[in-house]
Motif scaffolding. Structure first.
Motif, PDB file in Angstrom:
ATOM      1  N   GLU A 217       0.835  -1.207   0.000  1.00 38.75           N
ATOM      2  CA  GLU A 217       0.000   0.000   0.000  1.00 38.75           C
ATOM      3  C   GLU A 217       0.872   1.260   0.000  1.00 38.75           C
ATOM      4  OE1 GLU A 217      -3.722   1.620   2.660  1.00 38.75           O
ATOM      5  OE2 GLU A 217      -2.006   0.754   3.708  1.00 38.75           O
ATOM      6  N   VAL A 218       1.887   1.281   0.834  1.00 38.58           N
ATOM      7  CA  VAL A 218       2.739   2.471   0.936  1.00 38.58           C
ATOM      8  C   VAL A 218       3.575   2.648  -0.326  1.00 38.58           C
ATOM      9  CG1 VAL A 218       4.669   3.496   2.209  1.00 38.58           C
ATOM     10  CG2 VAL A 218       2.809   2.377   3.451  1.00 38.58           C
ATOM     11  N   LEU A 219       4.134   1.567  -0.855  1.00 38.27           N
ATOM     12  CA  LEU A 219       4.946   1.677  -2.069  1.00 38.27           C
ATOM     13  C   LEU A 219       4.103   2.099  -3.265  1.00 38.27           C
ATOM     14  CD1 LEU A 219       7.270  -1.446  -1.674  1.00 38.27           C
ATOM     15  CD2 LEU A 219       7.854   0.962  -1.324  1.00 38.27           C
ATOM     16  N   ALA A 220       2.831   1.665  -3.316  1.00 34.84           N
ATOM     17  CA  ALA A 220       1.957   2.086  -4.410  1.00 34.84           C
ATOM     18  C   ALA A 220       1.639   3.578  -4.327  1.00 34.84           C
ATOM     19  CB  ALA A 220       0.666   1.265  -4.392  1.00 34.84           C
ATOM     20  N   ALA A 221       1.646   4.113  -3.104  1.00 36.64           N
ATOM     21  CA  ALA A 221       1.355   5.535  -2.914  1.00 36.64           C
ATOM     22  C   ALA A 221       2.628   6.324  -2.621  1.00 36.64           C
ATOM     23  CB  ALA A 221       0.354   5.701  -1.766  1.00 36.64           C
ATOM     24  N   LEU A 222       3.774   5.847  -3.134  1.00 38.44           N
ATOM     25  CA  LEU A 222       5.053   6.473  -2.824  1.00 38.44           C
ATOM     26  C   LEU A 222       5.118   7.957  -3.209  1.00 38.44           C
ATOM     27  CD1 LEU A 222       7.805   5.900  -1.584  1.00 38.44           C
ATOM     28  CD2 LEU A 222       8.624   5.250  -3.851  1.00 38.44           C
ATOM     29  N   PRO A 223       4.590   8.364  -4.375  1.00 35.79           N
ATOM     30  CA  PRO A 223       4.628   9.813  -4.684  1.00 35.79           C
ATOM     31  C   PRO A 223       3.928  10.661  -3.631  1.00 35.79           C
ATOM     32  CG  PRO A 223       4.116   8.557  -6.649  1.00 35.79           C
ATOM     33  CD  PRO A 223       4.068   7.586  -5.508  1.00 35.79           C
ATOM     34  N   LEU A 224       2.777  10.181  -3.137  1.00 39.48           N
ATOM     35  CA  LEU A 224       2.062  10.920  -2.092  1.00 39.48           C
ATOM     36  C   LEU A 224       2.886  10.960  -0.812  1.00 39.48           C
ATOM     37  CD1 LEU A 224      -0.460  12.250  -0.856  1.00 39.48           C
ATOM     38  CD2 LEU A 224      -1.317   9.936  -0.381  1.00 39.48           C
ATOM     39  N   VAL A 225       3.494   9.834  -0.447  1.00 43.71           N
ATOM     40  CA  VAL A 225       4.280   9.772   0.792  1.00 43.71           C
ATOM     41  C   VAL A 225       5.457  10.739   0.730  1.00 43.71           C
ATOM     42  CG1 VAL A 225       5.728   8.271   2.229  1.00 43.71           C
ATOM     43  CG2 VAL A 225       3.601   7.382   1.252  1.00 43.71           C
ATOM     44  N   GLN A 226       6.168  10.741  -0.398  1.00 40.20           N
ATOM     45  CA  GLN A 226       7.358  11.585  -0.507  1.00 40.20           C
ATOM     46  C   GLN A 226       7.016  13.063  -0.611  1.00 40.20           C
ATOM     47  OE1 GLN A 226       9.467   9.857  -3.828  1.00 40.20           O
ATOM     48  NE2 GLN A 226      10.531   8.369  -2.533  1.00 40.20           N
ATOM     49  N   THR A 227       5.997  13.392  -1.411  1.00 43.49           N
ATOM     50  CA  THR A 227       5.640  14.807  -1.556  1.00 43.49           C
ATOM     51  C   THR A 227       5.023  15.368  -0.283  1.00 43.49           C
ATOM     52  OG1 THR A 227       3.505  14.167  -2.531  1.00 43.49           O
ATOM     53  CG2 THR A 227       5.317  14.649  -4.050  1.00 43.49           C
ATOM     54  N   SER A 228       4.478  14.497   0.561  1.00 43.57           N
ATOM     55  CA  SER A 228       3.902  14.951   1.831  1.00 43.57           C
ATOM     56  C   SER A 228       4.905  14.907   2.971  1.00 43.57           C
ATOM     57  CB  SER A 228       2.682  14.084   2.192  1.00 43.57           C
ATOM     58  OG  SER A 228       1.714  14.116   1.177  1.00 43.57           O
ATOM     59  N   GLY A 229       6.108  14.395   2.677  1.00 44.66           N
ATOM     60  CA  GLY A 229       7.116  14.312   3.723  1.00 44.66           C
ATOM     61  C   GLY A 229       6.749  13.351   4.834  1.00 44.66           C
ATOM     62  N   ARG A 230       6.041  12.270   4.483  1.00 46.70           N
ATOM     63  CA  ARG A 230       5.535  11.343   5.501  1.00 46.70           C
ATOM     64  C   ARG A 230       6.373  10.076   5.626  1.00 46.70           C
ATOM     65  NH1 ARG A 230       2.317  12.871   9.267  1.00 46.70           N
ATOM     66  NH2 ARG A 230       0.821  11.138   9.134  1.00 46.70           N
ATOM     67  N   GLU A 231       7.606  10.105   5.120  1.00 44.28           N
ATOM     68  CA  GLU A 231       8.448   8.925   5.223  1.00 44.28           C
ATOM     69  C   GLU A 231       8.648   8.457   6.668  1.00 44.28           C
ATOM     70  OE1 GLU A 231      10.123  11.208   1.599  1.00 44.28           O
ATOM     71  OE2 GLU A 231       9.218  11.657   3.547  1.00 44.28           O
ATOM     72  N   PRO A 232       8.950   9.368   7.617  1.00 44.31           N
ATOM     73  CA  PRO A 232       9.114   8.904   9.012  1.00 44.31           C
ATOM     74  C   PRO A 232       7.861   8.236   9.561  1.00 44.31           C
ATOM     75  CG  PRO A 232      10.028  11.092   8.729  1.00 44.31           C
ATOM     76  CD  PRO A 232       9.280  10.792   7.478  1.00 44.31           C
ATOM     77  N   HIS A 233       6.699   8.794   9.223  1.00 44.88           N
ATOM     78  CA  HIS A 233       5.449   8.202   9.698  1.00 44.88           C
ATOM     79  C   HIS A 233       5.274   6.792   9.175  1.00 44.88           C
ATOM     80  CE1 HIS A 233       1.195   7.711  10.613  1.00 44.88           C
ATOM     81  NE2 HIS A 233       0.970   7.452   9.329  1.00 44.88           N
ATOM     82  N   GLU A 234       5.514   6.590   7.871  1.00 43.06           N
ATOM     83  CA  GLU A 234       5.336   5.263   7.287  1.00 43.06           C
ATOM     84  C   GLU A 234       6.404   4.302   7.793  1.00 43.06           C
ATOM     85  OE1 GLU A 234       2.734   4.504   5.973  1.00 43.06           O
ATOM     86  OE2 GLU A 234       1.903   6.450   5.408  1.00 43.06           O
ATOM     87  N   GLN A 235       7.608   4.812   8.053  1.00 42.40           N
ATOM     88  CA  GLN A 235       8.650   3.957   8.625  1.00 42.40           C
ATOM     89  C   GLN A 235       8.243   3.470  10.010  1.00 42.40           C
ATOM     90  OE1 GLN A 235      11.996   6.576   8.401  1.00 42.40           O
ATOM     91  NE2 GLN A 235      12.323   6.259   6.200  1.00 42.40           N
ATOM     92  N   ARG A 236       7.631   4.359  10.799  1.00 43.56           N
ATOM     93  CA  ARG A 236       7.165   3.954  12.134  1.00 43.56           C
ATOM     94  C   ARG A 236       6.036   2.934  12.022  1.00 43.56           C
ATOM     95  NH1 ARG A 236       7.929   9.479  13.200  1.00 43.56           N
ATOM     96  NH2 ARG A 236       5.721   9.904  12.818  1.00 43.56           N
ATOM     97  N   ARG A 237       5.115   3.158  11.084  1.00 47.16           N
ATOM     98  CA  ARG A 237       4.010   2.209  10.899  1.00 47.16           C
ATOM     99  C   ARG A 237       4.534   0.827  10.511  1.00 47.16           C
ATOM    100  NH1 ARG A 237      -1.195   2.598   7.735  1.00 47.16           N
ATOM    101  NH2 ARG A 237       0.038   3.352   5.968  1.00 47.16           N
ATOM    102  N   PHE A 238       5.497   0.809   9.587  1.00 47.12           N
ATOM    103  CA  PHE A 238       6.061  -0.469   9.161  1.00 47.12           C
ATOM    104  C   PHE A 238       6.802  -1.140  10.314  1.00 47.12           C
ATOM    105  CE2 PHE A 238       9.200  -3.251   7.219  1.00 47.12           C
ATOM    106  CZ  PHE A 238       8.437  -3.920   6.270  1.00 47.12           C
ATOM    107  N   ALA A 239       7.536  -0.352  11.105  1.00 42.28           N
ATOM    108  CA  ALA A 239       8.275  -0.921  12.231  1.00 42.28           C
ATOM    109  C   ALA A 239       7.326  -1.515  13.270  1.00 42.28           C
ATOM    110  CB  ALA A 239       9.159   0.149  12.863  1.00 42.28           C
TER     111      ALA A 239
END
Length: 598
Positions: A217-239
Motif C-alpha cells: 500500500e505504501v509503495l503504491a502511494a510512494l509519490p504521495l508519501v514523498q511529496t507529503s514528507g511522511r516517510e518517518p510516519h510510514e517507517q514507524r508504521r512499518f516498524a
C-alpha cells in the motif's frame, strides 16, 4: 480441518501418478530400512560368536553358511546392497514427491488466481493486495513443502515404524511391548504441542499478511508519501507492524523449541529402560547378543522416525494454517454469476434500459432508488450529480459488476441476469476515469480491448479515436514500454490509450467515466470528435465530473441521493434551474463553451 483435508486430497489428484509411484518407492524403502539391522545380527551371532546359522541361510547356500569369512563377505555385500537400495528408492521417492508438489502448487495457484479474478471489485477494495499476494505465493508454497515433508519424511518413517514394531513383536513380544510403551506418550506430546504451535503460526501468518499489505500500500502511494514528507510516519508504521509480526513469530519459535527437548528426554528415558532390560535378559541367556543388538538397532530405528515426525510438526502446522487462509479465499463467492440456463442472443443491438432500479451496498442504506432511463444506439446520455449520488453505481450495474436489489437492467429487452457474463462484458464496455494499464507495449495495451487483436488493429483504433499523433509522439511510438500501472506515462497519455482500447473493443454500449478529465484542451477537442464518431451507431453513457464536457449530450440525467432529480438537454435544464443550475454554479460555470470537434 476435515474439509481442508478432503479439499487437499482433491487437489493432489492433479499429481496422482507421481504420488502413487513415489508412495511405492517409499513403501519399498520402508521395507529396506526394516531389513537393514538383520545382517548385523548374524555378524555378531554367526561370525563373531560362531553360532550355527539359521536354517534358511544354510538352505540358500551351504558353502557360505559353513565358512565364517565367506558368511561375513556375504553379509557385507547384503549390507551394501541394502544401503544402495535405500539410496535409490529415497532418490526416486524424493524426486517424484517434489514433482507432485510442484504440480499441485501450480494447480492451486491457478485456482486461487482464477477465483480472485471472479470476485467482485468490492471484495478487492476492502482487502490489501499484499495480503492477497501472500496467500497466492507464500501460503500456496507451503502446500508444496508439506507434500515433500509428508512424502519423504512422514510416510516412509511411519511405514518403517509399523514394520519395526511388527518385526519386534514377532521376535519377542514382551521386549517389544517395553519398547513400544514410549510411543503413546510421544504421540500425545507431539499432538498437544502441534495444536499450540498451529495457533501461534496462524497468528504469525496473519501478522505477516498485514505487514506485506502495508508495504504494498505504501509503495503504491510512494509519490504521495514523498511529496507529503511522511516517510518517518510510514517507517514507524512499518516498524510497529513488523514488531507485531516478530512477536508472533517468536511465540511460535518458543513453542517449537520446547517440543524437541521434551521428546529427547522421553526418548532417553525409554532407551535407558530398554537397554537395561535387554542387557539383563542377555546376561540371563534368554536373549542372544545378536537379538539384543537387533532390538537396540530397532530402538534407534524407532527414534529416527519419531524425531522426523516431531521435526515435521511445525511444517504441518504451517500447512494447516496456509490451507485455512486459502480456503477463506475460496469461501468468498461473487454475487454475480452466469445463470443456469443463459439466453444467448444472435446479435447485440445496443439498447440498454434501467427499469425501476434500486441498489444498496448496506442493508437499509439505498445507493439507488427507482432509477429509470434508456440508452439507445446513436444517442449520447450524460450522467451528472454530486459526489455519492450513485453515478459509479449505475456504471457497475450496467457492466454487471453487481446486480440490482430491485428492478431490472435490460440489454435489448433481456435482463442482464439472464445473459452470459461474457456476452455482457463483450458488448458493454467501461472506461474508468483512471483506466489501468498493464506492463507491456502501448499497442499491446490497446489490443487488450479485443482478444486476438494485432498491432495494426491497435493503430487503426488509435487513429479512429483521434489519438494517433499523441501515441506516435512517445519515445518509441506504439512500441513504447509501459511501466507497471502506466507510471511512465502522463495522465493524458494513459487516458488516450484507454480511449483507443475502448474504441477497439467495438462494444455496442460504451460507458465513459469522464473521458477527458486528464487531457489538455487540444487533446480534449480531438477526443470529443472521436466520441461523436464512436457514438454514431452506439449507445454512449458519459459520467461527467467536469460539466463542461457534457453540453452536447442528447440527454442529461441529474442524480441526487440515488434518485433521478432532473432529465433534459443542457439548455432545457438551464432554463429550469434546480440542481443542475446549482452544480454549474458550484463549478464556477455560467455559460458552457461549445467544444468543437476536429
Amino acid at each position: 480441518m476435515t474439509a481442508d483435508r478432503w479439499w487437499l486430497a482433491r487437489l493432489l489428484f492433479t499429481g496422482r501418478q507421481q504420488i502413487i509411484l513415489a508412495g511405492l518407492a517409499m513403501l519399498g524403502r520402508a521395507g529396506v530400512l526394516v531389513l537393514v539391522p538383520w545382517p548385523l545380527k548374524y555378524v555378531v551371532n554367526c561370525v563373531i560368536l560362531g553360532r550355527h546359522p539359521p536354517h534358511w541361510m544354510v538352505s540358500l547356500s551351504p558353502a557360505i553358511a559353513s565358512e565364517r569369512i565367506a558368511l561375513l563377505n556375504f553379509l557385507a555385500v547384503v549390507m551394501l546392497a541394502l544401503a544402495a537400495a535405500d539410496a535409490a528408492l529415497d532418490y526416486c521417492g524424493n524426486r517424484l514427491f517434489l514433482s507432485a508438489g510442484q504440480r499441485t502448487v501450480y494447480a492451486l495457484r491457478r485456482q486461487v488466481f482464477n477465483h480472485l479474478l471472479s470476485l467482485p471489485i468490492a471484495y478487492h477494495r476492502h482487502r490489501r493486495g499484499g495480503e492477497l499476494m501472500s496467500r497466492l505465493t507464500e501460503d500456496a508454497g507451503q502446500i508444496q513443502d508439506v507434500i515433500v515433508v509428508a512424502g519423504t519424511s512422514l510416510f516412509p518413517h511411519v511405514l518403517t515404524l509399523a514394520g519395526i514394531v511388527g518385526v519386534m513383536l514377532l521376535i519377542d513380544w514382551r521386549y517389544a511391548c517395553l519398547v513400544i510403551a514410549i510411543l503413546p506418550m510421544l504421540g500425545f506430546i507431539n499432538y498437544r504441542w502441534s495444536h499450540l504451535l498451529r495457533a501461534h503460526l496462524r497468528r504469525t501468518r496473519g501478522r505477516e499478511g498485514e505487514l506485506w499489505g502495508l508495504a504494498q500500500e505504501v509503495l503504491a502511494a510512494l509519490p504521495l508519501v514523498q511529496t507529503s514528507g511522511r516517510e518517518p510516519h510510514e517507517q514507524r508504521r512499518f516498524a510497529l507492524q513488523g514488531l507485531s509480526s516478530l512477536r508472533a513469530a517468536l511465540a511460535a519459535t518458543r513453542t517449537q523449541a520446547q517440543l524437541r527437548p521434551l521428546i529427547d528426554v522421553l526418548i532417553a528415558t525409554g532407551t535407558t529402560a530398554v537397554i537395561w532390560y535387554g542387557a539383563m535378559r542377555a546376561l540371563s541367556g534368554s536373549l542372544t547378543p545378536g537379538d539384543l543388538l537387533l532390538f537396540l538397532a530397532y530402538l534407534r530405528g524407532l527414534v529416527t522416525p519419531v524425531r522426523q515426525i516431531t521435526k515435521a510438526a511445525p511444517q504441518l502446522g504451517r500447512c494447516a494454517v496456509a490451507l485455512e487462509r486459502i480456503r477463506e479465499v475460496f469461501d468468498e463467492r461473487s454475487p454475480v454469476c452466469d445463470p443456469p440456463h443463459p439466453v444467448v442472443p444472435v446479435r447485440c443491438l445496443g439498447r440498454m434500459e434501467f427499469r425501476g432500479v434500486g441498489f444498496a451496498y448496506k442493508p437499509g442504506v439505498a445507493a439507488l432508488a427507482d432509477v429509470a432511463f434508456t440508452l439507445a444506439p446513436g444517442r449520447r446520455v450524460a450522467l451528472v450529480g454530486p459526489t455519492g449520488a450513485g453515478k459509479t453505481t449505475i456504471a457497475m450495474l450496467a457492466i454487471r459488476m453487481a446486480d440490482p436489489g430491485s428492478g431490472q437492467v435490460l440489454l435489448d429487452g433481456e435482463d442482464l441476469r439472464r445473459l452470459p457474463l461474457r456476452y455482457v462484458r463483450r458488448h458493454v464496455a467501461l472506461m474508468l476515469q483512471d483506466s489501468p494499464l498493464l506492463h507491456g507495449t502501448v499497442w499491446e495495451n490497446i489490443a487488450y480491448g479485443r482478444p486476438g487483436a494485432r498491432r495494426a488493429d491497435a493503430i487503426e483504433a488509435a487513429i479512429a479515436a483521434g489519438v494517433d499523433d499523441v501515441i506516435r509522439a512517445l519515445p518509441d511510438g506504439y512500441d513504447t514500454r509501459v511501466a507497471e500501472r502506466g507510471g511512465s506515462l502522463s495522465g493524458g497519455q494513459r487516458q488516450c490509450i484507454a480511449i483507443a482500447r475502448v474504441t477497439l473493443a467495438d462494444a455496442r454500449v460504451v460507458i465513459l467515466d469522464e473521458p477527458s478529465s486528464a487531457l489538455d484542451a487540444t487533446t480534449e477537442r480531438r477526443i470529443a470528435g472521436a466520441l461523436r464518431r464512436l457514438g454514431q451507431d452506439r449507445a454512449l453513457l458519459v459520467i461527467a465530473h467536469r460539466l463542461a464536457t457534457i453540453r452536447d449530450a442528447d440527454e442529461i440525467i441529474v442524480l441526487a441521493h440515488g434518485r433521478i432529480a432532473q432529465v433534459g438537454s443542457h439548455h432545457a435544464l438551464l432554463r429550469n434551474g434546480g440542481i443542475y443550475g446549482s452544480l454549474l454554479r458550484d463549478h464556477g460555470v455560467e455559460a458552457l463553451p461549445q467544444v468543437a470537434a476536429e
